[in-house]
Design a protein around this motif. Structure first.
Motif, mmCIF file in Angstrom:
data_model
loop_
_atom_site.group_PDB
_atom_site.id
_atom_site.type_symbol
_atom_site.label_atom_id
_atom_site.label_comp_id
_atom_site.label_asym_id
_atom_site.label_seq_id
_atom_site.Cartn_x
_atom_site.Cartn_y
_atom_site.Cartn_z
ATOM 1 N N GLN A 223 0.804 -1.211 0.000
ATOM 2 C CA GLN A 223 0.000 0.000 0.000
ATOM 3 C C GLN A 223 0.845 1.273 0.000
ATOM 4 O O GLN A 223 0.536 2.226 -0.686
ATOM 5 C CB GLN A 223 -0.922 0.002 1.233
ATOM 6 N N THR A 224 1.876 1.285 0.803
ATOM 7 C CA THR A 224 2.632 2.525 0.962
ATOM 8 C C THR A 224 4.087 2.220 1.253
ATOM 9 O O THR A 224 4.426 1.157 1.772
ATOM 10 C CB THR A 224 2.042 3.377 2.103
ATOM 11 N N SER B 92 4.845 3.833 -3.275
ATOM 12 C CA SER B 92 3.451 3.458 -3.075
ATOM 13 C C SER B 92 2.744 3.238 -4.403
ATOM 14 O O SER B 92 3.073 3.854 -5.419
ATOM 15 C CB SER B 92 2.709 4.549 -2.293
ATOM 16 N N ASN C 51 -0.871 5.905 -3.091
ATOM 17 C CA ASN C 51 -0.910 6.976 -2.101
ATOM 18 C C ASN C 51 0.142 8.049 -2.352
ATOM 19 O O ASN C 51 1.322 7.730 -2.529
ATOM 20 C CB ASN C 51 -0.702 6.417 -0.691
ATOM 21 N N VAL D 93 -1.632 6.954 6.147
ATOM 22 C CA VAL D 93 -2.582 6.401 5.187
ATOM 23 C C VAL D 93 -3.197 5.129 5.748
ATOM 24 O O VAL D 93 -2.643 4.471 6.627
ATOM 25 C CB VAL D 93 -1.906 6.110 3.829
#
Length: 267
Positions: free
Chosen positions: A22-23, A52, A55, A138
């Motif tokens: 995700q990040t 990412s 994000n 996030v």
């Protein structure tokens, strides 16, 4: 047990950064080495990448201090806390102190170190750490499927030395056999005036059979004045007998070696 220390003298973070699908942020290189004299400036470049997938990251640059503990682990402190700190010598451009990176975007920032005209200490080497911190946590999911907020901080170690800092000397203080923990304990000290990185090589010789066993080498990092204790774990199925352990610290070239030997009974 008998220990013999032999000295050969001839004439002659990145720190852990959490990343997942995700990040994440990548900072390169993980270390910067500066060399300049009093009153001089030196600039090097750092590349920061948002790895990412979706994000955008709001990132801020800040400074801190760090040192190694007695086992070589990183200890972190606020900026200008340690005597060895050069955090107040470090600067970045105003536009590089806070910025946003879109997914996959990268940015190069200049890191400048300006040494004062006079030093309040007698040290020839100093350190600091430059942090790149995410300011907008996030949404993410942990290993158990729970919703969490993720914020990232990555550190770059900064090293500075004066051009006169060229003394590299490691000295072994002791080498001990710990029967209960099935290990050797190596004690050594950086007696130079600059950082020293190197490897520790260990050979075991069964003096009754002549069989030799070479253990995996161990990498170490030290700063001037560091006293270090290192565990050298013995093989779990080591044959019983009388042994001579030879430990060699290699921290440069063939002309700079420190060797210790220890005789012990493995029962």
């Amino acid at each position: 047990m008998k220990i013999r220390i032999v000295t050969f003298l001839f004439f002659v973070l990145s720190f852990l950064c959490k990343t997942n699908a995700q990040t994440g942020v990548s900072v390169s290189p993980p270390r910067l080495y500066f060399e300049s004299d009093l009153g001089r400036s030196n600039t090097q470049q750092v590349t920061i990448t948002n790895v990412s997938v979706k994000n955008s990251l709001d990132l801020a640059v800040s400074l801190g201090d760090w040192e190694y503990d007695g086992r070589g682990e990183n200890m972190m402190y606020p900026a200008n806390t340690l005597p060895i700190s050069c955090a107040n010598w470090i600067s970045v451009k105003k536009e590089d102190s806070y910025f946003t990176l879109a997914p996959g975007e990268r940015k190069d920032i200049d890191v400048t170190i300006t040494v004062p005209n006079t030093l309040s200490d007698k040290l020839a080497a100093h350190t600091a750490v430059l942090y790149v911190s995410q300011m907008n946590p996030v949404d993410d999911v942990d290993s158990k499927g729970a919703n969490i907020k993720v914020s990232i901080r990555s550190g770059i170690k900064l090293f500075h030395k004066l051009s006169s800092a060229n003394i590299k000397k490691i000295e072994i203080q002791n080498l001990v056999y710990d029967k209960a923990k099935n290990k050797l304990s190596l004690f050594f000290e950086n007696q130079g005036n600059v950082w020293i990185d190197g490897k520790v090589y260990t050979d075991l010789v069964n003096t009754q059979t002549g069989k030799k066993i070479s253990l995996d080498n161990i990498i170490f990092y030290t700063m001037p004045g560091n006293k270090r204790e290192m565990d050298i774990v013995l093989p779990a199925k080591l044959e019983k007998g009388k042994y001579t352990a030879s430990v060699m610290i290699d921290y440069g070239d063939a002309n700079n070696l420190e060797v210790g030997e220890l005789n012990f009974n493995y029962e």
